[in-house]
Every structure is written in C-alpha cells, then in structure tokens.
Design a protein around this motif. Structure first.
Motif, short mmCIF file in Angstrom:
data_model
loop_
_atom_site.label_atom_id
_atom_site.label_comp_id
_atom_site.label_asym_id
_atom_site.label_seq_id
_atom_site.Cartn_x
_atom_site.Cartn_y
_atom_site.Cartn_z
N PHE A 8 0.81 -1.21 0.00
CA PHE A 8 0.00 0.00 0.00
C PHE A 8 0.85 1.27 0.00
CE2 PHE A 8 0.41 -0.53 4.66
CZ PHE A 8 0.74 0.76 5.04
N ASP A 48 1.12 2.17 -3.45
CA ASP A 48 -0.18 2.69 -3.92
C ASP A 48 -0.36 4.15 -3.51
OD1 ASP A 48 -0.75 0.16 -4.91
OD2 ASP A 48 -1.85 -0.46 -3.11
N ALA A 49 0.15 4.51 -2.35
CA ALA A 49 0.01 5.88 -1.86
C ALA A 49 0.89 6.86 -2.61
CB ALA A 49 0.36 5.93 -0.37
N VAL A 69 -5.40 6.77 -0.05
CA VAL A 69 -4.60 5.74 0.61
C VAL A 69 -4.03 6.28 1.91
CG1 VAL A 69 -2.65 4.17 0.36
CG2 VAL A 69 -4.05 4.72 -1.64
#
Length: 395
Positions: free
Chosen positions: A339, A342-343, A371
């Motif tokens: 993640f 993703d951020a 996110v």
C-alpha cells in the motif's frame, strides 16, 4: 533578500499560495510529506519524514510556509533556501533540516512540472544512464547467522548486487567477546552466502568507542566489505581520520548532517572516504549538490543515505544522476508494504539493482490522499539500542 518580493515578474509556475502536509502510517515508520500549491494550479511534493518526530516536522513546515513561502516564486530556490535557513534562525538540526530539505524538493518538483522536464534536467543532467542501488532493511528477523545468510541470498535473488546490514545487535560503546564473535559470524555467514561478487556494506550506527572500532576494522578485513559505516560517534569526529589510517576498507558517514555548514568539520578533518548526505535531511537538491562538490574537492565519493519512502528513492535518483562522484544509492523499498507504493503513484522501479532515467516532469510522484486516509500515522518507535531492534517492530 529575506522578504518575499511580489513585484518581480512571475514565472510559469505562478506563486506559492498554499502549503499542506500528509503522513502515511506503516508498520516500520510514518512517512511525512509536504505539498506546495501555486496560484497557477501546480503542486510540488517533497518528503519530510522524521522517524520519530513526524508531527513536529509537519507543524514546522506549515508555520515556515506562513513566514517564508506564501507569495514566493518557486523558481527562486536559492533565496527561499536562505530565507528558511537564515531567516528562521535554524542553524541546522534535524527537524529544521528535514523541513528545508522537503520544501526544496517540492520547489524543484514544481519547477520541473512548469517546464515539462524531469528534475534531474534542472540539477546538472545525467552523468549515467541509471543509478546503482543497494538494499537495506532486508535482514529483519532473528539475529543469528543462518537467518541473515538466508535473507541475504533471497535479496540477491531479487536482483540486488549490494547489501548493507548492521550485525552488532544492541551493542553500544564496546562489545563483549560473545557479542563480538556473534557479530563477526553473521558477517562471515552473509559473505559465504552471497559469494565474493556481491558488495557488502557494514553499518556501525555511530556507536562504538575508539578501541572497539579499531578492533572491528581489523576483524572485518577478511570479509572484503565495501565500507564500514559510522563506526564512531560524531562527537569524536576528529578521531575518524585516525581510524581511517588503521582500516583497509573505506570509512563512510555523514547521514545526519543537515547542510554544508554541519559537514564542515567532516571535510576539514578528512573524516571519511565516502559521504552519505540524505536528500531529505541535508538540504534538498539545492544543498546536496554543494555538499557533493566539496566532497569531490576532497577526493571523496558520495553514497546518498535514504532510509525513507519510495518517494525519496525516486527523488534521490534525480539528484544522483548528475553527481560525477556518485558511488551508489541506498534503498529500503523492499521492506515496505504494497500500500505504500499505492500511496505514491509514479515511483520508479528497481530492476537488477538499478533505477533508470525518470521521464515524467518534476520528480514524477504524486500523493494518493485516499490511501493516506486509510493508513493514518502510527507513531511507532523501535529502539536500536535494545535487543531485537533489527526486527523493526514498532512499539
């Protein structure tokens, strides 16, 4: 010089109209960022991560914006840097140094976007087609030779040809015979596991008294390490040169210095062979190039420190591409949860231990606010002077 001049012609980036901060919580540490807006509709991002003082760096970034950034032209990077450093009476230190560094990154991001160019085109261009990186953070787990050896092989199998690690556990000042033997057994096991072609860097975390450091440079010699990093506290900076005379391997350090003024004693004493300025601590692009140039005058190489997020890895690649005395760049990217990437859409991938040329304007990375909202700060802490710190489990 130390006031915002709104009368000068405005560049294509417009003028700074707003500054905000965001923090992403992870199991290892919180990653903090500053985002600078202009009235031309552009935004620039920089990293202001402090491993334990994230709230303080974020608060200072916002308050400094009110004093020195609002209304300024982001292309005036030298003046803004001086305004923040001199006008805010920082005189160095970690929180102020990190904030100045992150804001400087954001300004270069803005300039690159305004011009449609990657940041490295604004900081000297490229001396090479890609940047070599080494892996850190790969040895999370029990501090036994077999575990270190297995994790080292796994990391090399992912394409890395250089690894850094701290085998010394919670050692501070000195090591008793049992701890010394275990530490050296770990280094031996890693060397045997990866073979002679892989570069190994040994981390000292600036914690040994001179007699212990002097013994370690002798004991590490058979393992052909690429450098021994920060074997002594920086309160004993003048003794680094004495240690270098005893060492067969290069000595490196300097990651915690925040500008060329803090580096002055290191250069004056020729303390190290390799300097390790951090783009998010040493003053951003504006200052890192100056530090690297002074290092070149002293015959030193540059291996930028980077224990922050993948954003800082990508941002550091822009800086590293133009350094003629670059050796290698650090990365912890392999330690992080999916993640995190993703951020931070747009971070550059690591392929076979190298990062290629950036193509997007600016730094090329944005922040995904959604996110960030899903992963708020954890305010975790791991004490590297406590047994088991190498597991990097926040408390």
């Amino acid at each position: 010089m130390l006031t915002v001049d709104t009368e000068r012609p405005t560049t294509s980036a417009g003028r700074i109209s707003k500054v905000e901060t965001l923090t992403l919580g992870t199991t290892w540490r919180d990653f903090s960022f500053v985002r600078v807006h202009t009235d031309a509709g552009l935004t620039g991002v920089g990293e202001i991560t402090h491993p334990y003082r994230g709230k303080q760096t974020c608060d200072l970034a916002v308050s400094m914006a009110k004093r020195h950034l609002l209304g300024a032209d982001p292309f005036d990077v030298e003046e803004i840097w001086l305004r923040m450093y001199q006008g805010d009476f920082l005189r160095g230190g970690d929180i102020g140094g990190i904030v100045v560094s992150g804001i400087d990154q954001a300004l270069y991001d803005l300039m690159g976007k305004a011009l449609g160019l990657p940041v490295y085109r604004l900081t000297g261009g490229a001396c090479r087609a890609s940047v070599p990186v080494y892996a850190n953070g790969w040895y999370t787990g029990d501090r036994v030779p077999e575990i270190f050896a297995e994790k080292a092989k796994e990391t090399v199998a992912r394409g890395y040809s250089a690894l850094k690690f701290d085998p010394f556990g919670a050692g501070l000042g000195s090591l008793d015979k049992t701890e010394l033997r275990l530490s050296l057994d770990i280094v031996a096991a890693v060397r045997e596991a990866v073979g002679p072609a892989v570069e190994l860097y040994v981390e000292g975390h600036a914690r040994f008294a001179f007699p212990t450091a002097a013994r370690l440079v002798r004991e590490l010699e058979p393992f052909d390490v690429g450098w021994f990093e920060e074997p002594l506290p920086w309160t004993h900076i003048e003794r680094y040169a004495e240690l270098r005379q005893r060492a067969s391997m290069p000595i490196s350090g300097g990651e915690h210095f925040h500008n060329r003024h803090e580096y002055a004693r290191l250069f004056a004493s020729n303390a190290v062979d390799i300097i390790q300025p951090d783009l998010s601590m040493a003053g951003g692009y504006t200052e890192l190039r100056k530090i690297a140039a002074i290092a070149e005058m002293h015959g030193m190489l540059v291996a930028p420190h980077n224990s922050n997020s993948p954003f800082c890895t990508t941002a550091s690649v822009h800086a590293a591409l133009g350094l003629s005395n670059l050796l290698v760049l650090e990365t912890f990217d392999g330690l992080l949860e999916p993640f995190v990437f993703d951020a931070l859409p747009g971070t550059l991938p690591i392929t076979d231990g190298r990062v290629g040329l950036p193509e997007r304007p600016g730094i090329g990375v944005e922040l995904d606010d959604a996110v960030f909202a899903e992963h708020p700060p954890t305010e975790g802490f791991w004490n590297m002077f406590a047994p088991g710190w190498e597991k990097r489990e926040s408390s």
